[in-house]
Design an enzyme around this catalytic site. Structure first.
Site, PDB file in Angstrom:
ATOM      1  N   ASN A  64      48.424  39.484  38.626  1.00 50.31           N
ATOM      2  CA  ASN A  64      47.222  39.109  39.379  1.00 50.31           C
ATOM      3  C   ASN A  64      46.389  38.241  38.442  1.00 50.31           C
ATOM      4  OD1 ASN A  64      44.792  38.914  40.707  1.00 50.31           O
ATOM      5  ND2 ASN A  64      44.247  41.080  40.477  1.00 50.31           N
ATOM      6  N   GLY A 123      40.970  46.103  33.236  1.00 51.17           N
ATOM      7  CA  GLY A 123      40.343  45.154  32.317  1.00 51.17           C
ATOM      8  C   GLY A 123      39.588  45.803  31.174  1.00 51.17           C
ATOM      9  N   GLU A 144      45.160  51.713  41.381  1.00 53.95           N
ATOM     10  CA  GLU A 144      44.425  51.086  40.282  1.00 53.95           C
ATOM     11  C   GLU A 144      43.113  51.824  40.039  1.00 53.95           C
ATOM     12  OE1 GLU A 144      45.850  46.756  39.673  1.00 53.95           O
ATOM     13  OE2 GLU A 144      44.072  46.756  40.927  1.00 53.95           O
ATOM     14  N   GLU A 153      37.841  44.627  42.701  1.00 50.85           N
ATOM     15  CA  GLU A 153      36.829  43.582  42.454  1.00 50.85           C
ATOM     16  C   GLU A 153      36.333  42.991  43.771  1.00 50.85           C
ATOM     17  OE1 GLU A 153      39.212  41.356  39.690  1.00 50.85           O
ATOM     18  OE2 GLU A 153      38.989  42.982  38.230  1.00 50.85           O
ATOM     19  N   LYS A 186      43.767  36.616  39.038  1.00 54.73           N
ATOM     20  CA  LYS A 186      42.312  36.596  39.313  1.00 54.73           C
ATOM     21  C   LYS A 186      41.816  35.150  39.287  1.00 54.73           C
ATOM     22  CE  LYS A 186      42.176  41.246  37.560  1.00 54.73           C
ATOM     23  NZ  LYS A 186      41.444  42.358  37.007  1.00 54.73           N
ATOM     24  N   HIS A 217      41.516  44.690  46.547  1.00 55.37           N
ATOM     25  CA  HIS A 217      41.348  44.876  45.098  1.00 55.37           C
ATOM     26  C   HIS A 217      39.934  45.390  44.819  1.00 55.37           C
ATOM     27  CE1 HIS A 217      40.952  44.004  40.850  1.00 55.37           C
ATOM     28  NE2 HIS A 217      42.263  44.009  40.796  1.00 55.37           N
TER      29      HIS A 217
HETATM   30  P1  PGA Z   1      44.199  44.512  34.127  1.00 53.26           P
HETATM   31  O1  PGA Z   1      43.924  44.226  35.697  1.00 53.26           O
HETATM   32  O2  PGA Z   1      45.695  44.555  33.972  1.00 53.26           O
HETATM   33  O3  PGA Z   1      43.576  43.341  33.419  1.00 53.26           O
HETATM   34  O4  PGA Z   1      43.564  45.808  33.807  1.00 53.26           O
HETATM   35  C1  PGA Z   1      44.686  44.861  36.690  1.00 53.26           C
HETATM   36  C2  PGA Z   1      44.215  44.420  38.054  1.00 53.26           C
HETATM   37  O5  PGA Z   1      43.006  44.206  38.227  1.00 53.26           O
HETATM   38  O6  PGA Z   1      45.035  44.291  38.990  1.00 53.26           O
END
Ligand code: PGA
Length: 241
Positions: free
Chosen positions: A9, A171, A165, A98, A11, A96
């Site tokens: 992903n 992150g 998740e 976010e 982003k 997601h």
């Molecule tokens: P990350 O993100 O691997 O940077 O923790 C995972 C995601 O948001 O799908």
């Protein structure tokens, strides 16, 4: 047999030029490795056209990061299912954290977006997971069960991927303990009518922890942010032991 899917992903990272550089480096590293594993890159919308052409004839499948629930209309800033399929997109991330946190996504809109994805023959990757506060309050299971119950209304579980998740692990570098991730994913599977849905773990997956995570019996793949941005580390995730 459940399919193993390693999905990046990106982003809001990578211009078209950067995505091409990444691909040139990645492809030779994963060309002949575990061909039964599905490899997906969910890129920004602006990269999809170029990536679609560049991925032609490779093992990598193209994914998007969002889809609108209507087929067309006055929805400034949104993208429709037919716009994605025209680009050769096969997967789309829906819900997601976010999107839920910064863009007001709710379980109801997640459900509408999932339906739109399936209407357009795209495979949605539904993200579920709890915040730190919810985990500390002992609400993890209740939150996830609600996300599933409301999100999956009238959804075909034969064309679906789920990603667990935990928000506090995204992150942050802080991974959910592999045993705990396996436990939660087992609980998610119990709620499904199709027990063969691929359920990924996501949240700080990286070369140092991918083998332990993927060794868990309930975990069928990874949805990866940070470590999917470098070809070297993403290739290592595809090649997990
Ligand atoms: P990350 O993100 O691997 O940077 O923790 C995972 C995601 O948001 O799908």
């Amino acid at each position: 047999m459940r399919k193993i899917i390693i999905a990046g992903n990106w982003k809001m990272f990578k211009t078209q030029a950067e995505s091409l550089d990444f691909l040139k480096e990645l492809l030779p590293k994963i060309a002949d490795d575990h061909e039964e594993r599905e490899v997906v890159l969910c890129t920004p919308f602006t990269d999809l056209g170029l990536m679609s052409k560049s991925l032609h004839g490779t093992r990598i499948r193209l994914g998007a990061q969002n889809i609108h629930w209507e087929d067309e209309g006055a929805f400034t800033g949104e993208i429709s299912g037919s716009m994605l399929t025209e680009m050769g997109v096969r997967y789309v991330i829906v819900g997601h954290s976010e999107r839920r946190q910064y863009f007001g996504e709710t379980n109801a809109t997640v459900n509408q977006r999932l339906k739109a994805a399936q209407r357009h023959n795209l495979i949605p990757i539904l993200c579920v997971g709890e915040s730190k506060a919810q985990r500390d309050a002992g609400e993890t299971e209740a939150i996830i069960f609600e996300q599933l119950a409301k999100g999956l209304v009238d959804i075909d579980q034969n064309a679906l991927v789920i990603a667990y998740e935990p928000i506090w692990a995204i992150g942050t570098g802080e991974t959910c303990d592999a045993i705990e991730a396996n436990r939660v994913i087992g609980l998610i599977r119990e709620k499904l009518t199709n027990k063969n849905v691929t359920i990924q773990y996501g949240g700080s997956v990286k070369p140092a922890n991918v083998d332990e995570i993927m060794a868990q019996p309930e975990i069928d793949g990874a949805l990866v942010g940070g470590a999917s941005l470098e070809a070297e580390s993403f290739a290592r995730l595809v090649k997990h032991v």
